[in-house]
Design an enzyme around this catalytic site. Structure first.
Site, PDB file in Angstrom:
ATOM      1  CE  LYS A 257      -3.599  -2.875   1.968  1.00 10.80           C
ATOM      2  NZ  LYS A 257      -4.243  -3.171   3.077  1.00 10.80           N
TER       3      LYS A 257
ATOM      4  CD  GLN B 235      -3.188  -4.936   6.412  1.00  7.91           C
ATOM      5  OE1 GLN B 235      -3.057  -4.029   5.654  1.00  7.91           O
ATOM      6  NE2 GLN B 235      -3.905  -6.062   6.013  1.00  7.91           N
TER       7      GLN B 235
ATOM      8  CG  ASP C 201     -10.271  -1.010   4.135  1.00 11.17           C
ATOM      9  OD1 ASP C 201     -10.659  -1.122   2.758  1.00 11.17           O
ATOM     10  OD2 ASP C 201      -9.569  -1.499   4.652  1.00 11.17           O
TER      11      ASP C 201
END
Ligand code: NAP
Length: 285
Positions: free
Chosen positions: A54, A98, A121
């Site tokens: 990323k 994450q 996200d």
């Protein structure tokens, strides 16, 4: 029949070149570039690789990124404090925690701590709820990337029976809701589903999001189905057995090179959109 490979790698590359121009525009006009903060807790090698990929994608499009790496024994409170600092930082426009975090941490509480404007996200309940209601929101990057891939290849969705195997908060559930919004008739299967093969055999569109290598067998799949494999395991193995897939499916995502690159480019696109909104609003204050 020879199935159409849905080439996420090429589409992600195309998307990145457009995103790079959007970042350049912000840099020239507003003297700011969007910045994504990634938080990695612990030392899981796969998670470390995802975070690195990323950050590299941010670099390729000219965005800024900051990697926050916390030790395995980080407490929920310490993680919340770090998220709070990133929420307050006006130069950070997107925050990615994450998944998964070590099991002693309350992951839901940590996701909820992310400022909705920086939830690129779609992990907060508010972001998820907005997406589910069809309101403006950043969707979870993997299912949102899958929808972009299906749309790019003009795969008809309306009226189709979509079967999603997996119901995680980051993948299976948002995937099912996004397909519902595209007017699919959706079935969600999970570990307690009885007669899984029967549901899979009825799928016009099949999404495998199980987390078990080659769990879904190609012989269960209906001829002509569109097959999306969201799974990824070491050695480039997906959740769907891919032998004979090209002669059974009408279209399918290769592993690697299908869903994975789309996840990253979608996350980057959503971070840039968030950056655009926040940078432009600063200018007008
Ligand atoms: P997860 O949180 O472990 O969820 C797995 C889901 O599969 C659960 O809903 C589970 O059901 C279901 N399941 C497990 N065993 C099953 C069985 N025997 N029959 C039917 N369903 C079963 O995994 P995830 O985070 O959603 O990830 C799924 C896969 O996608 C993994 O391979 C992961 O690596 C991959 N992934 C890829 C990307 C990408 O960018 N390509 C991004 C995220 C995830 P229950 O709810 O009943 O337990």
């Amino acid at each position: 029949m020879s199935a159409l490979p849905l080439d996420g790698k090429s589409l992600a590359k195309e998307m990145e070149s457009i995103l790079k121009e959007r970042v350049s525009f912000l840099a020239e006009s507003f003297k700011h570039v969007p910045k994504l903060a990634t938080i990695l807790v612990g030392d899981d090698p796969s998670s470390a690789t995802y975070v690195k990929m990323k950050a590299l994608a941010c670099q390729r499009v000219g965005m800024a990124s900051v990697r926050v790496e916390l030790p395995h024994n980080t407490t929920t409170e310490e993680l919340l404090q770090k998220i709070h600092e990133l929420n307050q930082d006006p130069l950070v426009h997107g925050i990615l925690l994450q998944h998964p975090v070590p099991s002693h941490i309350n992951e839901r509480m940590a996701f909820e701590a992310i400022d909705i404007n920086k939830d690129v996200d779609g992990v907060t309940c508010l972001g998820f709820g907005r997406m589910a209601m069809g309101e403006a929101a950043y969707g979870s990057a993997t299912p949102a990337g899958i929808i972009s891939l299906l749309e790019h290849y003009k795969i008809p969705l309306e009226g189709k029976h979509a079967v999603v195997v997996g119901r995680s908060a980051i993948l299976g559930k948002p995937m099912a809701l996004m397909l519902l919004q595209k007017n699919c008739t959706v079935t969600i299967c999970h570990s307690k589903t009885l007669h899984l093969e029967k549901f899979i055999a009825e799928a016009d569109i099949l999404v495998g999001a199980v987390g078990i290598p080659h769990f879904i067998k190609s012989k269960w799949i209906k001829t002509g189905a569109v097959v999306i494999d969201a799974g990824y395991h070491p050695g480039g193995i997906g959740d769907i057995e891919n032998t004979k897939l090209s002669s059974i499916a009408s279209a399918y995502t290769p592993v690697p090179g299908g869903v994975g690159p789309m996840t990253i480019s979608t996350l980057i696109r959503q971070s840039i959109e968030s950056g655009e909104t926040q940078i432009k609003s600063l200018k007008t204050l």
